[in-house]
Enzyme design. Structure first.
Site, mmCIF file in Angstrom:
data_model
loop_
_atom_site.group_PDB
_atom_site.id
_atom_site.type_symbol
_atom_site.label_atom_id
_atom_site.label_comp_id
_atom_site.label_asym_id
_atom_site.label_seq_id
_atom_site.Cartn_x
_atom_site.Cartn_y
_atom_site.Cartn_z
ATOM 1 N N LYS A 1 0.844 -1.204 0.000
ATOM 2 C CA LYS A 1 0.000 0.000 0.000
ATOM 3 C C LYS A 1 0.875 1.248 0.000
ATOM 4 O O LYS A 1 0.612 2.211 -0.726
ATOM 5 C CB LYS A 1 -0.943 -0.007 1.215
ATOM 6 C CG LYS A 1 -2.078 -1.026 1.074
ATOM 7 C CD LYS A 1 -2.806 -1.283 2.384
ATOM 8 C CE LYS A 1 -3.799 -2.447 2.194
ATOM 9 N NZ LYS A 1 -4.434 -2.885 3.438
ATOM 10 N N GLN B 1 -4.703 -1.672 9.585
ATOM 11 C CA GLN B 1 -4.664 -3.002 8.964
ATOM 12 C C GLN B 1 -5.255 -4.048 9.904
ATOM 13 O O GLN B 1 -4.910 -4.085 11.086
ATOM 14 C CB GLN B 1 -3.210 -3.345 8.602
ATOM 15 C CG GLN B 1 -3.057 -4.646 7.852
ATOM 16 C CD GLN B 1 -3.642 -4.623 6.439
ATOM 17 O OE1 GLN B 1 -3.747 -3.562 5.807
ATOM 18 N NE2 GLN B 1 -4.027 -5.768 5.937
ATOM 19 N N ASP C 1 -11.074 2.784 3.822
ATOM 20 C CA ASP C 1 -11.389 1.360 3.739
ATOM 21 C C ASP C 1 -12.897 1.146 3.549
ATOM 22 O O ASP C 1 -13.328 0.048 3.201
ATOM 23 C CB ASP C 1 -11.005 0.706 5.081
ATOM 24 C CG ASP C 1 -9.876 -0.284 4.957
ATOM 25 O OD1 ASP C 1 -9.572 -0.700 3.835
ATOM 26 O OD2 ASP C 1 -9.324 -0.656 5.996
HETATM 27 N N1 GUN Z 1 -7.088 -7.004 6.142
HETATM 28 C C1 GUN Z 1 -7.528 -7.759 5.124
HETATM 29 N N2 GUN Z 1 -8.297 -7.032 4.288
HETATM 30 C C2 GUN Z 1 -8.335 -5.786 4.785
HETATM 31 C C3 GUN Z 1 -8.946 -4.581 4.364
HETATM 32 O O1 GUN Z 1 -9.640 -4.502 3.357
HETATM 33 N N3 GUN Z 1 -8.738 -3.501 5.163
HETATM 34 C C4 GUN Z 1 -7.997 -3.568 6.295
HETATM 35 N N4 GUN Z 1 -7.870 -2.456 7.017
HETATM 36 N N5 GUN Z 1 -7.414 -4.663 6.707
HETATM 37 C C5 GUN Z 1 -7.573 -5.768 5.953
#
Ligand code: GUN
Length: 280
Positions: free
Chosen positions: A50, A94, A117
């Protein structure tokens, strides 16, 4: 039939090139803050990616690494600081977070307008009401790949396998809002194969390696594979038995290189959208 491959890597590259141009023309760089608690190896890989992509697109980026024994109160304090920081447009914590931290408490601490998100109660609620603000990245990216297949969901039967708040639920809402007739199937659905066989559009988000078989698929259906599973041999596979399903489906997303890169592209797009809507 041999299915068309819906190449998420190629589509995301196009999207990101357009986004890079847009960001270059902005007076202020949109900034994404990513918080990682602990050192889960998979999460570390996702978070690093990311950051790398944010940099490529020209976004501002901060990564906040916290120790695995961080308390919920301490994490909420970090989130509150990011929420109050006018230079931060998007906040992503995350998941999964360690057991001492409630995911719901984290989500409730992120303001909807910085929730890139799209997972907070407010943003999921807005999607339910048909007036989305920021939409969850994976389902949003999956919808773009469906668009890429050339199949309009309107009037089609769609089956979403999985009912998580991150993927299954928002995916079903997006398909319904695109005028598909949607069934949400899950681990307690009897005769799952028969249910899936009715679908013109199948979205698999169950987290079970190569779970969806060719015999479940209506010939010509569009199959979107959201799964990322590692086999005991270390190979990455989706929730769909891709090789056999490709013989029946009209179009299919590969794993890797399908929904995954689209999720990251949507995160970048959401960060830009968050910045623009906070300061038009
Ligand atoms: N962990 C797995 N998928 C995601 C997601 O879409 N967002 C976040 N914040 N953590 C994740």
């Amino acid at each position: 039939m041999t299915a068309t491959i819906l190449d998420g890597t190629a589509v995301s590259k196009r999207l990101m090139a357009a986004l890079t141009e847009r960001v270059a023309g902005m007076a202020r760089k949109p900034t994404l803050a990513v918080v990682l608690v602990g050192q889960d190896p998979a999460s570390q890989v996702y978070v690093k990616r990311k950051g790398k992509v944010a940099h490529e697109v020209g976004l501002g980026h901060r990564q906040i690494d916290l120790p695995i024994d961080t308390s919920e109160a301490d994490l909420l304090k970090v989130v509150a600081e990011l929420a109050a920081d006018d230079d931060v447009d998007g906040i992503l914590v995350q998941f999964p977070v360690p057991a001492q931290i409630r995911q719901s408490a984290v989500l409730d601490a992120i303001p909807a307008e910085k929730d890139v998100d799209g997972l907070t109660t407010a943003n999921l609620g807005r999607l339910v009401q048909g007036r989305p603000l920021l939409v969850a990245c994976t389902p949003k990216g999956a919808m773009r790949l469906i668009a890429e297949s050339g199949v309009d969901p309107a009037g089609k039967r769609a089956v979403v396998i999985g009912r998580s708040n991150i993927v299954g639920r928002p995916m079903a809402l997006l398909l319904e809002q695109a005028n598909a007739t949607v069934t949400v199937a899950h681990s307690r659905t009897p005769n799952l194969a028969d249910v899936v066989r009715e679908a013109d559009l199948v979205v698999a988000a169950v987290g079970r390696p190569e779970f969806v078989k060719a015999s479940w698929i209506k010939p010509g259906a569009v199959v979107i594979d959201v799964g990322i599973n590692r086999t005991p041999e270390g190979k990455l596979v989706g929730d769909v038995a891709t090789a056999e399903v490709s013989e029946v489906a009209g179009a299919i997303t590969p794993v890797p290189g399908g929904v995954g890169p689209m999720t990251i592209a949507m995160l970048m797009e959401n960060t830009v959208e968050a910045a623009v809507s906070r300061r038009p």
